[in-house]
Design an enzyme around this catalytic site. Sequence first.
Site, PDB file in Angstrom:
ATOM      1  N   LYS A 163      57.936  51.921  35.862  1.00  0.00           N
ATOM      2  CA  LYS A 163      59.271  51.337  35.719  1.00  0.00           C
ATOM      3  C   LYS A 163      60.311  52.458  35.877  1.00  0.00           C
ATOM      4  O   LYS A 163      60.596  53.195  34.934  1.00  0.00           O
ATOM      5  CB  LYS A 163      59.445  50.669  34.349  1.00  0.00           C
ATOM      6  CG  LYS A 163      60.710  49.806  34.326  1.00  0.00           C
ATOM      7  CD  LYS A 163      61.385  49.715  32.988  1.00  0.00           C
ATOM      8  CE  LYS A 163      62.261  50.864  32.652  1.00  0.00           C
ATOM      9  NZ  LYS A 163      63.401  51.101  33.555  1.00  0.00           N
ATOM     10  N   GLY A 215      62.548  60.566  29.330  1.00  0.00           N
ATOM     11  CA  GLY A 215      63.909  60.062  29.185  1.00  0.00           C
ATOM     12  C   GLY A 215      64.552  60.665  27.955  1.00  0.00           C
ATOM     13  O   GLY A 215      64.142  61.729  27.475  1.00  0.00           O
ATOM     14  N   SER A 216      65.538  59.972  27.437  1.00  0.00           N
ATOM     15  CA  SER A 216      66.317  60.522  26.328  1.00  0.00           C
ATOM     16  C   SER A 216      65.523  60.497  25.020  1.00  0.00           C
ATOM     17  O   SER A 216      64.611  59.671  24.835  1.00  0.00           O
ATOM     18  CB  SER A 216      67.594  59.705  26.161  1.00  0.00           C
ATOM     19  OG  SER A 216      67.258  58.366  25.859  1.00  0.00           O
ATOM     20  N   THR A 217      65.922  61.349  24.102  1.00  0.00           N
ATOM     21  CA  THR A 217      65.283  61.383  22.786  1.00  0.00           C
ATOM     22  C   THR A 217      65.529  60.056  22.054  1.00  0.00           C
ATOM     23  O   THR A 217      64.637  59.551  21.366  1.00  0.00           O
ATOM     24  CB  THR A 217      65.807  62.590  21.988  1.00  0.00           C
ATOM     25  OG1 THR A 217      65.384  63.775  22.683  1.00  0.00           O
ATOM     26  CG2 THR A 217      65.263  62.625  20.575  1.00  0.00           C
ATOM     27  N   ALA A 219      65.802  57.002  23.285  1.00  0.00           N
ATOM     28  CA  ALA A 219      64.848  55.983  23.757  1.00  0.00           C
ATOM     29  C   ALA A 219      63.431  56.360  23.362  1.00  0.00           C
ATOM     30  O   ALA A 219      62.618  55.498  23.007  1.00  0.00           O
ATOM     31  CB  ALA A 219      64.964  55.823  25.270  1.00  0.00           C
ATOM     32  N   GLY A 220      63.128  57.661  23.401  1.00  0.00           N
ATOM     33  CA  GLY A 220      61.787  58.133  23.035  1.00  0.00           C
ATOM     34  C   GLY A 220      61.419  57.768  21.607  1.00  0.00           C
ATOM     35  O   GLY A 220      60.273  57.439  21.312  1.00  0.00           O
ATOM     36  N   GLU A 237      58.362  62.815  27.017  1.00  0.00           N
ATOM     37  CA  GLU A 237      59.069  63.974  27.591  1.00  0.00           C
ATOM     38  C   GLU A 237      60.550  63.693  27.421  1.00  0.00           C
ATOM     39  O   GLU A 237      61.116  62.871  28.140  1.00  0.00           O
ATOM     40  CB  GLU A 237      58.732  64.103  29.079  1.00  0.00           C
ATOM     41  CG  GLU A 237      57.284  64.396  29.370  1.00  0.00           C
ATOM     42  CD  GLU A 237      56.956  65.869  29.215  1.00  0.00           C
ATOM     43  OE1 GLU A 237      57.882  66.694  29.126  1.00  0.00           O
ATOM     44  OE2 GLU A 237      55.767  66.193  29.185  1.00  0.00           O
ATOM     45  N   CYS A 271      66.637  68.307  32.350  1.00  0.00           N
ATOM     46  CA  CYS A 271      66.276  68.366  30.931  1.00  0.00           C
ATOM     47  C   CYS A 271      66.177  69.798  30.426  1.00  0.00           C
ATOM     48  O   CYS A 271      66.458  70.080  29.275  1.00  0.00           O
ATOM     49  CB  CYS A 271      64.964  67.639  30.707  1.00  0.00           C
ATOM     50  SG  CYS A 271      63.645  68.238  31.782  1.00  0.00           S
ATOM     51  N   GLU A 371      72.809  66.964  23.785  1.00  0.00           N
ATOM     52  CA  GLU A 371      72.546  67.137  25.208  1.00  0.00           C
ATOM     53  C   GLU A 371      73.659  66.462  26.008  1.00  0.00           C
ATOM     54  O   GLU A 371      73.909  65.265  25.844  1.00  0.00           O
ATOM     55  CB  GLU A 371      71.198  66.493  25.556  1.00  0.00           C
ATOM     56  CG  GLU A 371      70.821  66.661  26.997  1.00  0.00           C
ATOM     57  CD  GLU A 371      69.506  65.982  27.342  1.00  0.00           C
ATOM     58  OE1 GLU A 371      69.322  64.804  26.987  1.00  0.00           O
ATOM     59  OE2 GLU A 371      68.662  66.637  27.974  1.00  0.00           O
TER      60      GLU A 371
HETATM   61  P1  NAD Z   1      67.053  57.007  29.245  1.00  0.00           P
HETATM   62  O1  NAD Z   1      66.291  57.307  28.011  1.00  0.00           O
HETATM   63  O2  NAD Z   1      68.315  56.259  29.120  1.00  0.00           O
HETATM   64  O3  NAD Z   1      66.142  56.176  30.262  1.00  0.00           O
HETATM   65  C1  NAD Z   1      64.918  56.666  30.768  1.00  0.00           C
HETATM   66  C2  NAD Z   1      64.078  55.495  31.246  1.00  0.00           C
HETATM   67  O4  NAD Z   1      63.666  54.745  30.122  1.00  0.00           O
HETATM   68  C3  NAD Z   1      64.805  54.510  32.140  1.00  0.00           C
HETATM   69  O5  NAD Z   1      63.889  53.991  33.088  1.00  0.00           O
HETATM   70  C4  NAD Z   1      65.256  53.421  31.162  1.00  0.00           C
HETATM   71  O6  NAD Z   1      65.481  52.181  31.783  1.00  0.00           O
HETATM   72  C5  NAD Z   1      64.062  53.388  30.229  1.00  0.00           C
HETATM   73  N1  NAD Z   1      64.303  52.944  28.861  1.00  0.00           N
HETATM   74  C6  NAD Z   1      65.327  53.268  28.037  1.00  0.00           C
HETATM   75  N2  NAD Z   1      65.149  52.717  26.819  1.00  0.00           N
HETATM   76  C7  NAD Z   1      63.960  52.056  26.868  1.00  0.00           C
HETATM   77  C8  NAD Z   1      63.212  51.296  25.925  1.00  0.00           C
HETATM   78  N3  NAD Z   1      63.628  51.104  24.672  1.00  0.00           N
HETATM   79  N4  NAD Z   1      62.027  50.753  26.323  1.00  0.00           N
HETATM   80  C9  NAD Z   1      61.575  50.964  27.582  1.00  0.00           C
HETATM   81  N5  NAD Z   1      62.247  51.664  28.520  1.00  0.00           N
HETATM   82  C10 NAD Z   1      63.423  52.205  28.161  1.00  0.00           C
HETATM   83  O7  NAD Z   1      67.273  58.416  29.993  1.00  0.00           O
HETATM   84  P2  NAD Z   1      68.076  58.713  31.345  1.00  0.00           P
HETATM   85  O8  NAD Z   1      69.531  58.715  31.079  1.00  0.00           O
HETATM   86  O9  NAD Z   1      67.553  57.857  32.449  1.00  0.00           O
HETATM   87  O10 NAD Z   1      67.569  60.208  31.645  1.00  0.00           O
HETATM   88  C11 NAD Z   1      68.116  61.338  31.085  1.00  0.00           C
HETATM   89  C12 NAD Z   1      67.278  61.815  29.909  1.00  0.00           C
HETATM   90  O11 NAD Z   1      65.940  62.119  30.341  1.00  0.00           O
HETATM   91  C13 NAD Z   1      67.796  63.121  29.324  1.00  0.00           C
HETATM   92  O12 NAD Z   1      67.768  63.045  27.920  1.00  0.00           O
HETATM   93  C14 NAD Z   1      66.809  64.160  29.813  1.00  0.00           C
HETATM   94  O13 NAD Z   1      66.733  65.323  29.047  1.00  0.00           O
HETATM   95  C15 NAD Z   1      65.546  63.385  29.809  1.00  0.00           C
HETATM   96  N6  NAD Z   1      64.554  64.041  30.682  1.00  0.00           N
HETATM   97  C16 NAD Z   1      63.507  64.714  30.097  1.00  0.00           C
HETATM   98  C17 NAD Z   1      62.574  65.376  30.896  1.00  0.00           C
HETATM   99  C18 NAD Z   1      61.404  66.109  30.286  1.00  0.00           C
HETATM  100  O14 NAD Z   1      60.467  66.417  31.025  1.00  0.00           O
HETATM  101  N7  NAD Z   1      61.402  66.409  28.997  1.00  0.00           N
HETATM  102  C19 NAD Z   1      62.721  65.354  32.286  1.00  0.00           C
HETATM  103  C20 NAD Z   1      63.815  64.680  32.836  1.00  0.00           C
HETATM  104  C21 NAD Z   1      64.719  64.018  32.024  1.00  0.00           C
END
Ligand code: NAD
Length: 469
Positions: A163, A215-217, A219-220, A237, A271, A371
């Site tokens: 996704k 993705g973001s902390t 959402a993580g 991640e 990131c 961030e």
């Molecule tokens: P985001 O968390 O908003 O979204 C990331 C993905 O998760 C998207 O596909 C989004 O649709 C999905 N998503 C969000 N909430 C969800 C949920 N509750 N359930 C299922 N899916 C969900 O992040 P973003 O704005 O797309 O990306 C930027 C973030 O990603 C930054 O915080 C960046 O540091 C992080 N990032 C981390 C790494 C790493 O390797 N640690 C690498 C790249 C980016």
Amino acid sequence: MKPHGTEVHRALEAATGEAIGTAALADEYDIDLAVRAARKALDEGPWGRTTPTERAAVMRRFAAALTARASEASTLVSRENGMPIGLSEAFNGGAPAGLLEMYAAMVDGTDIESVRPAALGATIVRREPVGVVAAITPWNYPLALAMSKIAPALAMGCTVVLKPSPDTALDSYILADAADEAGLPAGVLNIVLAGRETGAALVSHPGVDKVAFTGSTAAGRIIGAECGRLIRRCTLELGGKSASIFLEDGDIDVFRAGLASSAFQNNSQTCATQARILAPRSRYDEVVDAVATYAAELVVGNPLDPAVTCGPMASERHLERVLGYIEAGRTSDARLVTGGGRPSSAGDRGWYVEPTVFADVDNKNVIAREEIFGPVIAVMPYDGEDDAIANDSNYGLAGSVWTADEDRGIEIARRVRTGTFGVNYYSTDLMAPFGGMKDSGIGREFGPEALENYTEYKSVYVSADRLPN
Ligand code: NAD
């Protein structure tokens, strides 16, 4: 295949804000179909019964199909998220095929079973696929991050539902075309374009065995909590707020040259961006000046122009967020040294922001703690090296040290709690594990270690007759 979902996403070009395509979004019904297809290919279909060598052959065909589309993919991602084209060629053009080749080579010819002596006989230890993988990825390095999950998952015999973020929706069609041309069996790789609500349905779908999230902390935390509730394997991640530590004996020219990748890579939409720069008081003004002049000399413009070193932000929403942090810095006690808003040359087209440097930033300030994910850098003085090394941050993803003494640099690297750390340069090594400590996540991707994310072990107790002679 046409989704059941009726919502259509309009993809806009970061440099102009103009429409460059549309993508049909999936709904929960489509997620269910995708997971069922992945389940079937694993449990009944050919994929679950393939050998590592057979899978390696398919992965190499997939790599070749992606290589044939490398130029198209890198251009498209630059238009979607503003990534300078040279960087996009590396991460969206070259890296996905490279990762497939790398993991194919790691499993090709390997045996999934080994036998070891046991107290009452012998034990066969089997490496089995973890199962159906839900891979959820962000928009900043879309194809490289998708492949950081798909390639080791396929190598271990898993099937995948990917996704991607709707902010980079269009490049996933290239991924799907390449998979199709390579002859991946039906159900092995399923791509569902969807927003976060529908993504949540994927995380908790009963047919999913493992969630691989980048993705973001924020959402993580939600995804990790759900996986905990379901006892579902997950890797997270997440975000970062990493620091570059400049030492008394650091070479300012080496540090300055390193800023391209340590602080400003991909318009700082990375990131591992080291958005906090810590300098000793004796060298502080020199470091502030080096960062500020470097930032002011970045060429802001259309990412398809090879001369451009800082493209636009990926979306209008993200631009507003970055500008909000700049405003927070401007209204704090921090000193704005360069940048501070929208570049006048940008007009009202495109989501550009001026590379911005604040000095004298208090580490408690929001621009030092959160961030920002854009070119906004905080330079802070430190009094004792131990304070700098303590790295007072909730995050622990990356970092670097700048010193004339590499041994001392390595000693500091051993003490800082981050997943990756550079000594006099910072550059992600895709052959080595990458990931975060503290709020930056759980688990590691890349390198041979990533195969563990997609492996379940099974021990079968048998007679000693099974032991090799
Ligand atoms: P985001 O968390 O908003 O979204 C990331 C993905 O998760 C998207 O596909 C989004 O649709 C999905 N998503 C969000 N909430 C969800 C949920 N509750 N359930 C299922 N899916 C969900 O992040 P973003 O704005 O797309 O990306 C930027 C973030 O990603 C930054 O915080 C960046 O540091 C992080 N990032 C981390 C790494 C790493 O390797 N640690 C690498 C790249 C980016």
